[in-house]
Design a protein around this motif. Structure first.
Motif, mmCIF file in Angstrom:
data_model
loop_
_atom_site.group_PDB
_atom_site.id
_atom_site.type_symbol
_atom_site.label_atom_id
_atom_site.label_comp_id
_atom_site.label_asym_id
_atom_site.label_seq_id
_atom_site.Cartn_x
_atom_site.Cartn_y
_atom_site.Cartn_z
ATOM 1 N N THR A 1 0.839 -1.209 0.127
ATOM 2 C CA THR A 1 -0.002 0.056 0.030
ATOM 3 C C THR A 1 0.752 1.174 -0.142
ATOM 4 N N GLN A 2 0.451 2.148 -0.801
ATOM 5 C CA GLN A 2 1.306 3.569 -0.909
ATOM 6 C C GLN A 2 0.488 4.359 -0.130
ATOM 7 N N PHE A 3 1.352 5.280 0.849
ATOM 8 C CA PHE A 3 0.991 6.180 1.782
ATOM 9 C C PHE A 3 1.120 7.593 1.250
ATOM 10 N N ALA A 4 0.317 8.501 1.963
ATOM 11 C CA ALA A 4 0.673 9.931 1.408
ATOM 12 C C ALA A 4 2.065 10.368 1.501
ATOM 13 N N ALA A 5 2.427 11.359 0.887
ATOM 14 C CA ALA A 5 3.818 11.949 0.681
ATOM 15 C C ALA A 5 4.204 12.429 2.344
ATOM 16 N N SER A 6 5.382 11.953 2.589
ATOM 17 C CA SER A 6 5.996 12.513 3.930
ATOM 18 C C SER A 6 7.690 12.639 3.753
ATOM 19 N N GLU A 7 8.181 13.103 4.788
ATOM 20 C CA GLU A 7 9.616 13.139 4.643
ATOM 21 C C GLU A 7 10.384 11.849 5.146
ATOM 22 N N ALA A 8 9.681 11.211 6.142
ATOM 23 C CA ALA A 8 10.177 10.023 6.623
ATOM 24 C C ALA A 8 9.206 8.807 6.498
ATOM 25 N N PRO A 9 9.680 7.785 6.418
ATOM 26 C CA PRO A 9 8.564 6.579 6.374
ATOM 27 C C PRO A 9 7.384 6.531 7.525
ATOM 28 N N SER A 47 -11.427 -4.161 -5.185
ATOM 29 C CA SER A 47 -12.367 -4.908 -4.407
ATOM 30 C C SER A 47 -12.211 -4.575 -2.953
ATOM 31 N N HIS A 48 -10.972 -4.288 -2.594
ATOM 32 C CA HIS A 48 -10.800 -4.070 -1.054
ATOM 33 C C HIS A 48 -9.585 -3.335 -0.693
ATOM 34 N N SER A 49 -9.105 -3.173 0.476
ATOM 35 C CA SER A 49 -8.095 -2.264 0.704
ATOM 36 C C SER A 49 -6.568 -3.098 0.565
ATOM 37 N N HIS A 50 -6.763 -4.461 0.760
ATOM 38 C CA HIS A 50 -5.666 -5.177 0.438
ATOM 39 C C HIS A 50 -4.748 -4.965 -0.934
ATOM 40 N N TYR A 51 -5.711 -4.274 -1.908
ATOM 41 C CA TYR A 51 -5.204 -4.035 -3.335
ATOM 42 C C TYR A 51 -5.163 -2.791 -3.829
ATOM 43 N N TYR A 52 -5.428 -1.959 -2.699
ATOM 44 C CA TYR A 52 -5.361 -0.385 -3.115
ATOM 45 C C TYR A 52 -3.925 0.077 -3.709
ATOM 46 N N SER A 53 -2.984 -0.460 -3.030
ATOM 47 C CA SER A 53 -1.583 -0.334 -3.624
ATOM 48 C C SER A 53 -1.268 0.937 -4.147
ATOM 49 N N VAL A 54 -0.932 1.372 -5.380
ATOM 50 C CA VAL A 54 -0.446 2.463 -5.898
ATOM 51 C C VAL A 54 -1.586 3.193 -6.705
ATOM 52 N N MET A 55 -2.892 3.122 -6.256
ATOM 53 C CA MET A 55 -3.997 3.286 -6.943
ATOM 54 C C MET A 55 -3.906 4.775 -7.682
ATOM 55 N N VAL A 56 -3.457 5.687 -6.675
ATOM 56 C CA VAL A 56 -3.446 7.097 -7.230
ATOM 57 C C VAL A 56 -2.442 7.396 -8.288
ATOM 58 N N ASP A 57 -1.405 6.608 -8.278
ATOM 59 C CA ASP A 57 -0.371 6.691 -9.328
ATOM 60 C C ASP A 57 -1.046 6.000 -10.767
ATOM 61 N N TRP A 58 -1.888 5.163 -10.589
ATOM 62 C CA TRP A 58 -2.582 4.553 -11.959
ATOM 63 C C TRP A 58 -3.452 5.682 -12.245
ATOM 64 N N VAL A 65 -12.103 -0.061 -17.690
ATOM 65 C CA VAL A 65 -11.920 0.063 -16.477
ATOM 66 C C VAL A 65 -10.970 -0.930 -15.726
ATOM 67 N N LEU A 66 -9.881 -0.300 -14.990
ATOM 68 C CA LEU A 66 -8.831 -1.334 -14.362
ATOM 69 C C LEU A 66 -9.543 -1.864 -12.922
ATOM 70 N N TRP A 67 -9.539 -3.092 -12.962
ATOM 71 C CA TRP A 67 -10.128 -3.712 -11.569
ATOM 72 C C TRP A 67 -8.917 -4.209 -10.985
ATOM 73 N N ASP A 68 -9.013 -3.824 -9.627
ATOM 74 C CA ASP A 68 -7.910 -4.280 -8.554
ATOM 75 C C ASP A 68 -6.657 -3.342 -9.181
ATOM 76 N N CYS A 69 -5.561 -3.359 -8.412
ATOM 77 C CA CYS A 69 -4.454 -2.621 -8.789
ATOM 78 C C CYS A 69 -3.204 -3.459 -8.055
ATOM 79 N N VAL A 70 -2.003 -3.007 -8.804
ATOM 80 C CA VAL A 70 -0.733 -3.575 -8.173
ATOM 81 C C VAL A 70 0.066 -2.473 -7.996
#
Length: 265
Positions: A11-19, A113-124, A85-90
């Motif tokens: 899962t990709q998180f919002a931008a931050s300076e540190a993890p 389908s659900h949050s385990h596959y949200y991955s980099v959905m924003v980048d897509w 439509v792109l279904w699920d994400c990597v």
């Protein structure tokens, strides 16, 4: 500022300076934190050791990461005359993948389908000009990178276009959804692991947590069956490569529900 990815779930998180200090998705009882402890990776680090592959999976263009990364799911492209439509994400997007989708008519939306596959959905989404990402509102707490493209829809069904309808099944997650696709040659369901295609590829099964072996209760499974009942379909495409039920899939779902309920009675 970096949008870090969780090494365990992708899962990709919002931008931050540190993890970030923690991944709520992995800390949830349906997933798990790495035995070695929480860890993070950047998109560039991921691309240095992995590649995005594209290939047909039972006649549908699919995308996956090799070697396997995080949970290991693959995404599918639902191609319709009304828009793709792109279904699920990597967790990777490449110029080659974007070019191939554009060659096939572009991308009108994303649905997951659900949050385990949200991955980099924003980048897509951003790779295609900010197309909408349809997630069920009941799962909005699991969005780790908020973005204007995310559409948190409410209710039990939502038509994305005349050929594609989201169905909230719940179960694995409260907002767990599948995508019904009216397709020439036979309707299909893109199911992720909300309906988990088994190794026989003749049945599906249901779990609250797959890695932690927590089953769903009877009421949740009956609700899934009721949600799917109004829809006709011949095939079910699961979350993994080649793990699909091709032909008579609606009967397979009914048989699977009955044997699951008998097993937990």
């Amino acid at each position: 500022m970096t949008c870090f990815l969780c090494l365990q779930c992708g899962t990709q998180f919002a931008a931050s300076e540190a993890p970030p200090k923690r991944c709520p998705i992995c800390e949830d009882e349906r997933q798990y934190v790495r035995w070695e402890g929480q860890a993070w990776i950047t998109a560039d680090e991921l691309a240095a050791k992995h590649r995005l592959v594209m290939k047909e999976d039972a006649g549908v263009l699919a995308f996956g990461i090799e070697p396997r990364f995080a949970i290991g799911q693959r995404a599918l492209l639902a191609q319709t005359p009304h828009g793709n439509v792109l279904w699920d994400c990597v967790s990777m997007v490449t110029d080659e993948a974007v070019a191939e989708i554009k060659r096939r008519g572009g991308l009108a939306a994303i649905a997951i389908s659900h949050s385990h596959y949200y991955s980099v959905m924003v980048d897509w989404s951003e790779a295609f000009g900010g197309v909408p990402i349809y997630l069920h509102a009941d799962d909005r707490q699991w969005i780790m990178r908020p973005h204007p493209s995310i559409v948190s829809w409410e209710g039990e069904t939502k038509a994305i276009n005349p050929a594609l309808t989201l169905i909230r099944c719940g179960g694995h997650f409260t907002g767990g959804q599948v995508l019904h696709w009216k397709r020439e040659g036979g309707d299909v369901v893109l199911a992720g692991d909300i309906l988990q295609v088994t190794q026989t590829r003749r049945h599906v099964s249901f779990m609250y947590s797959y890695p932690n072996y927590i089953p769903l209760n009877a009421r949740a499974v009956q609700r899934i069956a009721a949600a799917m009942d109004p829809f006709a379909f011949d095939d079910i495409y699961g979350a993994w490569w080649n793990q699909n039920i091709i032909g008579d899939a609606k009967t397979a779902l009914a048989i699977s529900v009955a044997r699951y309920l008998a097993a937990i009675a």
